[in-house]
Write a protein that holds these residues in place. Structure first.
Motif, mmCIF file in Angstrom:
data_model
loop_
_atom_site.group_PDB
_atom_site.id
_atom_site.type_symbol
_atom_site.label_atom_id
_atom_site.label_comp_id
_atom_site.label_asym_id
_atom_site.label_seq_id
_atom_site.Cartn_x
_atom_site.Cartn_y
_atom_site.Cartn_z
ATOM 1 N N GLU A 231 0.864 -1.135 -0.374
ATOM 2 C CA GLU A 231 0.174 0.475 0.046
ATOM 3 C C GLU A 231 0.640 1.668 0.118
ATOM 4 O O GLU A 231 1.792 1.054 0.808
ATOM 5 C CB GLU A 231 -0.714 0.194 1.359
ATOM 6 N N PRO A 232 0.601 2.174 -0.785
ATOM 7 C CA PRO A 232 1.056 3.764 -1.255
ATOM 8 C C PRO A 232 0.950 4.439 0.012
ATOM 9 O O PRO A 232 0.411 4.698 0.227
ATOM 10 C CB PRO A 232 1.165 3.819 -2.189
ATOM 11 N N GLY A 233 2.126 4.728 1.086
ATOM 12 C CA GLY A 233 1.871 5.368 1.714
ATOM 13 C C GLY A 233 1.113 5.584 3.201
ATOM 14 O O GLY A 233 0.459 4.286 3.499
ATOM 15 N N GLU B 210 -12.113 -1.165 0.283
ATOM 16 C CA GLU B 210 -11.155 -2.128 -0.301
ATOM 17 C C GLU B 210 -10.187 -1.828 -1.653
ATOM 18 O O GLU B 210 -10.206 -0.668 -2.083
ATOM 19 C CB GLU B 210 -11.883 -3.052 -0.683
ATOM 20 N N ASP B 211 -8.981 -2.697 -1.293
ATOM 21 C CA ASP B 211 -7.295 -2.402 -2.263
ATOM 22 C C ASP B 211 -7.784 -3.766 -3.281
ATOM 23 O O ASP B 211 -7.800 -4.918 -2.931
ATOM 24 C CB ASP B 211 -6.139 -2.538 -1.858
ATOM 25 N N ALA C 267 -11.395 0.834 -3.798
ATOM 26 C CA ALA C 267 -13.149 0.456 -3.594
ATOM 27 C C ALA C 267 -13.524 1.733 -2.200
ATOM 28 O O ALA C 267 -12.659 1.864 -1.412
ATOM 29 C CB ALA C 267 -13.415 0.087 -3.365
ATOM 30 N N VAL C 268 -13.813 3.133 -2.763
ATOM 31 C CA VAL C 268 -14.171 4.423 -1.445
ATOM 32 C C VAL C 268 -16.027 4.421 -1.099
ATOM 33 O O VAL C 268 -16.034 4.520 -2.314
ATOM 34 C CB VAL C 268 -13.154 4.920 -2.130
ATOM 35 N N ALA C 269 -15.343 4.155 -0.678
ATOM 36 C CA ALA C 269 -17.713 4.228 0.488
ATOM 37 C C ALA C 269 -17.259 6.366 0.492
ATOM 38 O O ALA C 269 -17.052 6.440 1.339
ATOM 39 C CB ALA C 269 -17.652 3.802 1.034
ATOM 40 N N THR D 102 -5.051 5.082 -7.686
ATOM 41 C CA THR D 102 -3.938 5.625 -6.831
ATOM 42 C C THR D 102 -3.873 7.317 -7.190
ATOM 43 O O THR D 102 -3.950 7.702 -6.055
ATOM 44 C CB THR D 102 -2.674 4.992 -6.546
ATOM 45 N N ASP D 103 -3.714 7.781 -8.013
ATOM 46 C CA ASP D 103 -3.142 8.945 -8.605
ATOM 47 C C ASP D 103 -4.701 9.941 -8.125
ATOM 48 O O ASP D 103 -4.792 11.370 -8.306
ATOM 49 C CB ASP D 103 -3.306 9.111 -10.254
#
Length: 87
Positions: free
Chosen positions: A12-14, A38-39, A60-62, A73-74
């Motif tokens: 996971e980045p940062g 979720e990743d 996945a972003v709620a 990621t960008d």
């Protein structure tokens, strides 16, 4: 014998990872805040799956407004309104 590819998830980045509060910036609308749920890193390598026409987005972003979005990621930064965030 063909080389065996490593399909393990990338690190996971940062500050990004499941549970992290983020700001999602997409070209299709205004920035929104939410929480990563979720990743899908292991699914983003579509080389063997043959669906470059519909790439998998990593996260996945709620969103706080109740919608579920998928982002790369960008498109994400740590939510600047959260204490201790690096945004």
């Amino acid at each position: 014998m063909p080389e065996k590819k490593d399909h393990s998830p990338r690190p996971e980045p940062g500050p990004l990872g499941a549970g992290a509060r983020v700001l999602v910036r997409r070209p299709s609308g205004p920035a929104q805040t939410g929480r990563i749920i979720e990743d899908y890193a292991e699914l983003t390598d579509t080389g063997e799956r043959g669906h470059a026409w519909a790439p998998v987005h990593r996260w996945a972003v709620a969103l706080d407004d109740g919608r579920l979005v998928f982002a790369d990621t960008d498109d994400l930064t740590a939510d600047p309104s959260m204490p201790g965030s690096a945004g």
